[in-house]
Scaffold this motif. Structure first.
Motif, PDB file in Angstrom:
ATOM      1  N   ILE A  52       0.834  -1.208   0.000  1.00 48.50           N
ATOM      2  CA  ILE A  52       0.000   0.000   0.000  1.00 48.50           C
ATOM      3  C   ILE A  52       0.866   1.254   0.000  1.00 48.50           C
ATOM      4  O   ILE A  52       0.572   2.235  -0.693  1.00 48.50           O
ATOM      5  N   GLY A  55       2.246   1.627  -3.408  1.00 42.08           N
ATOM      6  CA  GLY A  55       1.175   2.064  -4.304  1.00 42.08           C
ATOM      7  C   GLY A  55       0.779   3.505  -4.060  1.00 42.08           C
ATOM      8  O   GLY A  55       0.476   4.246  -5.002  1.00 42.08           O
ATOM      9  N   GLY A  56       0.787   3.910  -2.779  1.00 39.84           N
ATOM     10  CA  GLY A  56       0.436   5.288  -2.457  1.00 39.84           C
ATOM     11  C   GLY A  56       1.410   6.296  -3.026  1.00 39.84           C
ATOM     12  O   GLY A  56       1.052   7.452  -3.272  1.00 39.84           O
ATOM     13  N   MET A  59      -0.106   6.635  -6.505  1.00 42.57           N
ATOM     14  CA  MET A  59      -1.552   6.496  -6.681  1.00 42.57           C
ATOM     15  C   MET A  59      -2.178   7.684  -7.393  1.00 42.57           C
ATOM     16  O   MET A  59      -3.021   7.529  -8.284  1.00 42.57           O
ATOM     17  N   LYS A  60      -1.790   8.899  -7.020  1.00 44.12           N
ATOM     18  CA  LYS A  60      -2.413  10.092  -7.590  1.00 44.12           C
ATOM     19  C   LYS A  60      -1.634  10.672  -8.773  1.00 44.12           C
ATOM     20  O   LYS A  60      -2.035  11.706  -9.313  1.00 44.12           O
ATOM     21  N   GLU A 107       1.563   5.460   3.300  1.00 41.82           N
ATOM     22  CA  GLU A 107       0.975   5.978   2.055  1.00 41.82           C
ATOM     23  C   GLU A 107       0.348   7.351   2.251  1.00 41.82           C
ATOM     24  O   GLU A 107       0.231   8.133   1.303  1.00 41.82           O
ATOM     25  N   PHE A 201      -7.667   4.904 -12.111  1.00 40.02           N
ATOM     26  CA  PHE A 201      -6.611   4.222 -11.362  1.00 40.02           C
ATOM     27  C   PHE A 201      -6.584   4.678  -9.909  1.00 40.02           C
ATOM     28  O   PHE A 201      -6.441   3.862  -8.988  1.00 40.02           O
ATOM     29  N   ALA A 202      -6.735   5.983  -9.693  1.00 43.30           N
ATOM     30  CA  ALA A 202      -6.689   6.516  -8.329  1.00 43.30           C
ATOM     31  C   ALA A 202      -7.847   5.990  -7.492  1.00 43.30           C
ATOM     32  O   ALA A 202      -7.662   5.581  -6.342  1.00 43.30           O
ATOM     33  N   SER A 205      -7.442   2.228  -6.827  1.00 40.81           N
ATOM     34  CA  SER A 205      -6.381   2.012  -5.843  1.00 40.81           C
ATOM     35  C   SER A 205      -6.850   2.346  -4.438  1.00 40.81           C
ATOM     36  O   SER A 205      -6.500   1.662  -3.468  1.00 40.81           O
ATOM     37  N   GLN A 206      -7.657   3.393  -4.319  1.00 39.85           N
ATOM     38  CA  GLN A 206      -8.168   3.768  -3.001  1.00 39.85           C
ATOM     39  C   GLN A 206      -9.136   2.724  -2.462  1.00 39.85           C
ATOM     40  O   GLN A 206      -9.164   2.462  -1.256  1.00 39.85           O
ATOM     41  N   PHE A 208      -9.110  -0.605  -3.083  1.00 42.84           N
ATOM     42  CA  PHE A 208      -8.334  -1.753  -2.611  1.00 42.84           C
ATOM     43  C   PHE A 208      -7.451  -1.375  -1.422  1.00 42.84           C
ATOM     44  O   PHE A 208      -7.257  -2.174  -0.499  1.00 42.84           O
ATOM     45  N   GLY A 209      -6.930  -0.151  -1.438  1.00 39.20           N
ATOM     46  CA  GLY A 209      -6.083   0.287  -0.335  1.00 39.20           C
ATOM     47  C   GLY A 209      -6.843   0.390   0.976  1.00 39.20           C
ATOM     48  O   GLY A 209      -6.351  -0.037   2.026  1.00 39.20           O
TER      49      GLY A 209
END
Length: 302
Positions: A52, A55-56, A59-60, A107, A201-202, A205-206, A208-209
């Motif tokens: 995470i 990924g963070g 992520m953005k 993250e 994508f953002a 990702s949020q 799943f995060g």
């Protein structure tokens, strides 16, 4: 097999011990005791946490690139990103000051930085004028961007020196902040019937995060305030994901730029070809003829 796992090189062994501890490393890696549920849950939580955090860090980035490529932030809600940034910042400082493992909140550091950049870009590309009828960026937005950056720095420093009991109240406040941070964006999407420049994508990702963070929070932190914040964020991000699916392929209707109509220097100008033929009238008194008064050139008084 244990002969191999007990003789792993130091560049693998040392980080693993630092991540899950000596006891769990011996149990899971050296002895391959997979039935050790306590250490197994910790190892899974640590692995998810590291994933995470990594990924963070990116992520953005797609969201930033979308705004920069389009040179506008149409469809993105400024209040939504500002409140979301505040929630990230509070959670980051709260976890840091409680000395939680970095893998449980790392993250938030990257998301806070990226969200500040996105918020400032939204301000920078904000339409000029109070009626928001033009999409042309006004140069007057630059001071607002600078003020936004200063506010972010002051808020960060204030949270670092704030008494812990007040910081706990603010962490509790991240639950309604998260709620109010997503509602403007959800409402904006519904009004436009489009998600605009919102990054798929953002949002994915949020989702799943946040789901993974629920597991890591229970396993490593046991903090109900943090858990409640991630639970609410998960629900709201799922709502945004549903809107992306519903409005897929639709774009935000652009507004035409309204420019003030330029005033002509001349008014009531008559072309020479339009001047009527002179008509002569005979005076009953003198018998002389004179042209009738025709349309005259008139210059508009400024």
């Amino acid at each position: 097999m244990t002969t191999i796992t007990r003789n792993l090189p130091s560049f693998i062994r040392d980080p693993a011990i630092g991540l899950i501890g000596t006891r769990c490393y011996i149990s899971l890696v050296e002895n391959l005791h997979i039935a050790d549920t306590v250490c197994l849950k910790l190892a899974i939580s640590k692995a998810l946490g590291v994933a995470i955090v990594l990924g963070g860090a990116v992520m953005k980035i797609p969201q930033l690139l979308l705004i920069l490529r389009a040179r506008h932030a149409r469809g993105l809600s400024l209040p939504a990103f500002a409140l979301e940034t505040l929630a990230y910042l509070i959670t980051l400082v709260y976890a840091y000051r409680n000395s939680y493992p970095f893998s449980t909140y790392g993250e938030n550091l990257f998301l806070t930085i990226q969200n500040i950049a996105i918020t400032l870009l939204i301000i920078y590309y904000m339409p000029s004028g109070q009626n928001h009828l033009t999409t042309k960026r006004a140069k007057s937005n630059a001071p607002s961007v600078l003020i936004g950056g200063v506010i972010s720095a002051v808020a960060s420093y204030t949270l670092l020196i704030l008494p812990m009991n007040m910081l706990q109240l603010l962490q509790l406040g991240t639950v309604p902040i998260s709620l109010f941070s997503k509602i403007p964006q959800i409402r904006e999407n519904h009004r436009n019937q489009s998600t605009g420049q919102l990054s798929v994508f953002a949002v994915a990702s949020q989702v799943f995060g946040c789901a993974a963070r629920l597991f890591t929070t229970v396993t490593e932190m046991g903090d109900s305030l943090v858990f409640a914040g991630f639970a609410l964020a998960l629900v709201l991000n799922v709502a945004l994901g549903a809107q992306i699916w519903m409005y897929w392929g639709r774009s935000v209707p652009s507004t035409k730029e309204h420019w003030p109509r330029e005033k002509d220097d001349f008014a009531n100008v008559v072309e020479p070809s339009e001047i009527p033929n002179a008509q002569y009238q005979t005076s009953h008194l003198t018998g002389n003829t004179a042209p009738a008064a025709g349309r005259r050139w008139a210059r508009k008084v400024d």
